[in-house]
Motif scaffolding. Sequence first.
Motif, short mmCIF file in Angstrom:
data_model
loop_
_atom_site.label_atom_id
_atom_site.label_comp_id
_atom_site.label_asym_id
_atom_site.label_seq_id
_atom_site.Cartn_x
_atom_site.Cartn_y
_atom_site.Cartn_z
N SER A 98 16.26 -25.43 -31.78
CA SER A 98 15.57 -24.95 -30.58
C SER A 98 15.68 -26.01 -29.49
CB SER A 98 14.09 -24.67 -30.90
OG SER A 98 13.43 -24.09 -29.80
N ALA A 99 14.93 -25.81 -28.40
CA ALA A 99 14.91 -26.79 -27.32
C ALA A 99 14.20 -28.06 -27.80
CB ALA A 99 14.18 -26.20 -26.11
N SER A 100 13.06 -27.87 -28.47
CA SER A 100 12.26 -28.98 -28.97
C SER A 100 11.74 -28.64 -30.37
CB SER A 100 11.06 -29.25 -28.04
OG SER A 100 11.51 -29.55 -26.74
N ALA A 101 11.16 -29.63 -31.01
CA ALA A 101 10.67 -29.41 -32.39
C ALA A 101 9.28 -28.76 -32.36
CB ALA A 101 10.63 -30.74 -33.12
N VAL A 102 9.22 -27.57 -31.80
CA VAL A 102 7.95 -26.85 -31.70
C VAL A 102 8.05 -25.56 -32.52
CG1 VAL A 102 6.34 -25.69 -30.12
CG2 VAL A 102 7.59 -27.74 -29.36
N ALA A 103 7.18 -25.43 -33.51
CA ALA A 103 7.21 -24.22 -34.35
C ALA A 103 6.57 -23.06 -33.59
CB ALA A 103 6.45 -24.47 -35.64
N GLY B 72 11.09 -14.64 -26.45
CA GLY B 72 10.83 -15.83 -27.27
C GLY B 72 11.98 -16.32 -28.12
N PHE B 73 13.20 -15.86 -27.86
CA PHE B 73 14.34 -16.35 -28.64
C PHE B 73 14.96 -17.58 -27.94
CE2 PHE B 73 13.67 -11.89 -29.86
CZ PHE B 73 13.27 -12.14 -31.17
N LEU B 74 16.14 -18.04 -28.40
CA LEU B 74 16.57 -19.40 -28.02
C LEU B 74 16.56 -19.65 -26.51
CD1 LEU B 74 17.48 -22.19 -28.98
CD2 LEU B 74 19.84 -21.39 -28.87
N ILE B 75 17.10 -18.73 -25.73
CA ILE B 75 17.15 -19.00 -24.28
C ILE B 75 15.73 -19.11 -23.72
CG2 ILE B 75 17.84 -18.03 -22.04
CD1 ILE B 75 20.41 -17.03 -23.40
N ASP B 76 14.87 -18.20 -24.13
CA ASP B 76 13.46 -18.22 -23.69
C ASP B 76 12.76 -19.50 -24.17
OD1 ASP B 76 11.58 -16.88 -22.19
OD2 ASP B 76 10.89 -15.59 -23.82
N GLN B 77 13.16 -20.00 -25.34
CA GLN B 77 12.56 -21.24 -25.86
C GLN B 77 12.90 -22.44 -24.96
OE1 GLN B 77 13.92 -21.33 -30.01
NE2 GLN B 77 13.11 -19.24 -30.27
N PHE B 78 14.08 -22.40 -24.34
CA PHE B 78 14.44 -23.42 -23.36
C PHE B 78 13.71 -23.20 -22.04
CE2 PHE B 78 17.85 -24.68 -26.15
CZ PHE B 78 18.13 -25.99 -25.79
N THR B 79 13.55 -21.92 -21.65
CA THR B 79 13.00 -21.61 -20.33
C THR B 79 11.52 -21.98 -20.22
OG1 THR B 79 14.59 -19.82 -20.06
CG2 THR B 79 12.61 -19.73 -18.68
N ARG B 80 10.74 -21.69 -21.27
CA ARG B 80 9.29 -21.84 -21.14
C ARG B 80 8.80 -23.19 -21.67
NH1 ARG B 80 6.63 -15.94 -21.93
NH2 ARG B 80 8.44 -14.98 -22.88
N ASP B 81 7.78 -23.72 -21.01
CA ASP B 81 7.40 -25.10 -21.32
C ASP B 81 6.53 -25.25 -22.57
OD1 ASP B 81 4.99 -24.33 -20.23
OD2 ASP B 81 5.15 -25.58 -18.45
N SER B 82 6.06 -24.15 -23.18
CA SER B 82 5.34 -24.36 -24.45
C SER B 82 6.32 -24.76 -25.55
CB SER B 82 4.56 -23.10 -24.86
OG SER B 82 5.43 -22.09 -25.32
N THR B 83 7.57 -24.36 -25.41
CA THR B 83 8.57 -24.67 -26.44
C THR B 83 9.63 -25.67 -25.96
OG1 THR B 83 9.51 -22.55 -25.77
CG2 THR B 83 8.49 -22.64 -27.94
N ASN B 84 9.65 -25.94 -24.66
CA ASN B 84 10.61 -26.94 -24.15
C ASN B 84 9.84 -28.17 -23.69
OD1 ASN B 84 12.38 -28.54 -22.72
ND2 ASN B 84 13.54 -26.79 -21.88
N GLN B 85 9.93 -29.22 -24.50
CA GLN B 85 9.24 -30.47 -24.14
C GLN B 85 10.24 -31.59 -23.97
OE1 GLN B 85 6.24 -30.67 -27.23
NE2 GLN B 85 5.24 -28.82 -26.46
N ARG B 86 11.46 -31.22 -23.57
CA ARG B 86 12.52 -32.20 -23.42
C ARG B 86 12.31 -33.01 -22.15
NH1 ARG B 86 17.11 -30.26 -26.55
NH2 ARG B 86 18.39 -31.78 -25.44
#
Length: 360
Positions: free
Chosen positions: A118-123, A178-192
């Motif tokens: 994913s974008a970050s290690a967020v389950a 909520g799939f991979l592209i959305d995981q990069f787009t939204r900040d709950s799952t992207n903490q890079r």
Amino acid sequence: MTTLFDSISLGGKTLKNRVIMAPLTRGRAGAEGVPNELVAEYYRQRAGAGLIIAEATAVSAEGRGWMNSPGLYTDEQQLGWKKVADAVHAAEGTIFVQLWHMGATVHPDFIGGEQPVSASAVALAGQLTTPLGRDRTFVAPRALSVSEISERVRDFARAARRAIEAGLDGVEIHGANGFLIDQFTRDSTNQRDDLYGGSIDNRLRFMTDVVEAVSREIGADKVGIRLSPTNSVWGISDSEYSHTFTRAAEKLSEFGLAYLHVLEPRPESGHAMASEHYLTPAMRECYSGVFLVNGGYDQASGEYAVNQGAGDAVVYGQAFIANPDLPERFKRGAVLAEADSSTFYSDGAEGYVDYLPIAS
Ligand SMILES: Cc1cc2nc3c(=O)[nH]c(=O)nc-3n(C[C@H](O)[C@H](O)[C@H](O)COP(=O)(O)O)c2cc1C
């Protein structure tokens, strides 16, 4: 006055109406993800749609985490899609296929026990059926490195190339739900904190990299994209969603795509996924190009949407499962059949190809 039965030009093609079939995962492609005759028949039955957007289809083995869902990364899968394209074209339909990588929602059971990416290690919060059992809980993914991100971008481009070689008319990039592209787009799952995280433009970079690479591979006029700005599936969210998704619409305008497709039920629709923070009109304002709306529409609200210019065409999901000839039923004011949710993801013909068209 524009109606659902007017044709529309989309990516250089003329669609015969504005009643579009939504991407609908049905899990009939077997363990190897190869669409068979039954899948071809299902889509052939629905060729009366202005455009069929075929179900979410994995761009790589690593990105496939839904039982019996199709892929487009092997020669066999490509041949299976050719059967589908041929069947739909013989019935004078137009068909795109939706491409996804499920990212953190791929359970290790699908990928030989490996950790999902994913974008970050967020389950994410959720469970799905896997080859090893029902309701298997998602695990924490690992964050992709920058060079690994480039490889995933290439996977999308390669799958798009296969789609075109199979004879499909185009692809829809799955940036929603909520799939991979959305995981990069939204900040709950992207903490890079590198080029792919932090600012809105950085969080949108994976999406725009994919759009750019796929457009270069097959031509932007054959590429659409789907977003779902206020969908909180798997607990995913964005603290500045309104800025994020209006900016996404603005940036996507630069590519000359076939369309932007927004899944967001209207607040008054009473749909389970409806949010009071309805963003579709603001995204429409920021996007120059064909704009598709989806989520809880019936014939009347769909007519109203195209008539008022809320969308250029309307995308129908569940209604197309149970009514293969949906545009014809709308035309005749016929009663619609209800879809049976117990067969959405089951096996075989039942609840799949046995919803018949009304007698002509
Ligand atoms: C059985 C089923 C499968 C779905 N599969 C997908 C999918 O593969 N890709 C996707 O983006 N949305 C998927 N969705 C969401 C639909 O495309 C659509 O957005 C949703 O059903 C709302 O539209 P509707 O109110 O017209 O049904 C699915 C929905 C259902 C009911």
